[in-house]
Design a protein around this motif. Structure first.
Motif, PDB file in Angstrom:
ATOM      1  N   ASN A  89       0.812  -1.214   0.058  1.00  0.00           N
ATOM      2  CA  ASN A  89      -0.026  -0.010  -0.054  1.00  0.00           C
ATOM      3  C   ASN A  89       0.822   1.070   0.019  1.00  0.00           C
ATOM      4  N   LEU A  90       0.569   2.328  -0.610  1.00  0.00           N
ATOM      5  CA  LEU A  90       1.165   3.587  -0.651  1.00  0.00           C
ATOM      6  C   LEU A  90       0.927   4.459   0.509  1.00  0.00           C
ATOM      7  N   VAL A  91       1.752   5.075   1.131  1.00  0.00           N
ATOM      8  CA  VAL A  91       1.496   5.974   2.118  1.00  0.00           C
ATOM      9  C   VAL A  91       1.882   7.252   2.022  1.00  0.00           C
ATOM     10  N   THR A  92       1.559   8.104   2.810  1.00  0.00           N
ATOM     11  CA  THR A  92       2.055   9.643   2.681  1.00  0.00           C
ATOM     12  C   THR A  92       3.322   9.465   3.473  1.00  0.00           C
ATOM     13  N   GLN A 101      -4.033   2.259  11.482  1.00  0.00           N
ATOM     14  CA  GLN A 101      -3.028   3.406  11.446  1.00  0.00           C
ATOM     15  C   GLN A 101      -3.943   4.342  10.816  1.00  0.00           C
ATOM     16  N   HIS A 102      -5.321   4.145  10.271  1.00  0.00           N
ATOM     17  CA  HIS A 102      -5.894   5.227   9.777  1.00  0.00           C
ATOM     18  C   HIS A 102      -5.485   5.471   8.239  1.00  0.00           C
ATOM     19  N   ILE A 103      -5.036   4.447   7.638  1.00  0.00           N
ATOM     20  CA  ILE A 103      -4.310   4.527   6.128  1.00  0.00           C
ATOM     21  C   ILE A 103      -5.317   4.002   5.309  1.00  0.00           C
ATOM     22  N   PRO A 104      -5.735   4.831   4.167  1.00  0.00           N
ATOM     23  CA  PRO A 104      -6.731   4.455   3.126  1.00  0.00           C
ATOM     24  C   PRO A 104      -6.064   3.408   2.352  1.00  0.00           C
ATOM     25  N   VAL A 105      -6.747   2.599   1.715  1.00  0.00           N
ATOM     26  CA  VAL A 105      -6.272   1.586   0.814  1.00  0.00           C
ATOM     27  C   VAL A 105      -5.879   2.415  -0.405  1.00  0.00           C
ATOM     28  N   ARG A 106      -5.019   2.286  -1.082  1.00  0.00           N
ATOM     29  CA  ARG A 106      -4.326   2.845  -2.169  1.00  0.00           C
ATOM     30  C   ARG A 106      -3.859   2.125  -3.251  1.00  0.00           C
ATOM     31  N   LYS A 107      -4.219   2.101  -4.508  1.00  0.00           N
ATOM     32  CA  LYS A 107      -3.965   1.232  -5.471  1.00  0.00           C
ATOM     33  C   LYS A 107      -2.593   1.424  -5.786  1.00  0.00           C
TER      34      LYS A 107
END
Length: 205
Positions: free
Chosen positions: A11-14, A169-175
């Protein structure tokens, strides 16, 4: 030389999420690796769904061919060790397990060309669900991105574990587009002078 089957959830993260993850899990000290990706002029590997990379560390190097295997995100990874001096010259090693596998599709090393590269600062933490990996990656044009990955030997509950981690961790699923494609997007053969300088810095700094 080695061959193994792995399952990977990514998953990509900021940048902000990345820093939060660093603080939450018991990551070991980071280490650097430079990845160089190859394909033929006609993109034979991409059409097969295969990926070939040369990975350079501070003290050693390896070449890995990834071949899709079955279902559930499984990949067969065929890896050969090679001399660091040769890798820094952006040269693959043959005869080898990788060259033998490529030969089954009538592909030889002299048909291959560089299609992208990137330098990754990686941190790893061993969890009960698998190996948790954090990557900060810089590409040929200087762009930076961040990624989290869970590597497991079996899927099953690991899918749920990775989803639970993102939720916690409140991380949205990102393609996620794989690193090969991302490296290709940030690599321009036309701008050879610029990326050659960046590549040399990545290989020797």
């Amino acid at each position: 030389m080695s061959q193994q089957i792995e399952h990977e959830f990514k998953n990509l993260v900021t940048a902000t999420e990345f820093k939060r993850l660093q603080q939450h899990y018991p990551f070991a000290a980071p280490f650097n690796q430079t990845n160089l990706y190859f394909d033929t002029r006609t993109q034979q590997l991409q059409r097969l769904g295969w990926g070939l990379r040369l990975r350079v560390f501070i003290t050693h190097a390896e070449q890995t061919l990834k071949v899709p295997f079955g279902k559930d995100r499984r990949l067969q990874e065929i890896t050969d060790q090679l001399p660091l001096t040769q890798a820094r010259q952006v040269q693959l090693f043959a005869p080898s397990q990788v060259s033998v596998k490529l030969a089954t599709k009538a592909i030889t090393f002299d048909q291959l060309q560089l299609i992208g590269f990137a330098k990754t600062q990686r941190q790893q933490a061993q969890l009960s669900s698998g190996l948790l990996v954090l990557d900060k990656t810089v590409y040929a044009d200087g762009l930076v991105d961040y990624e989290i990955e869970l590597e497991v030997q079996q899927t099953g509950t690991s899918v749920t574990a990775f989803q639970a981690l993102l939720t916690k961790q409140h991380i949205p699923v990102r393609k996620v587009v794989n690193k090969v494609q991302r490296a290709k997007q940030h690599f321009s053969p036309v701008q050879r002078e610029k990326w050659t300088k960046n590549l040399q810095q990545m290989l020797f700094d």
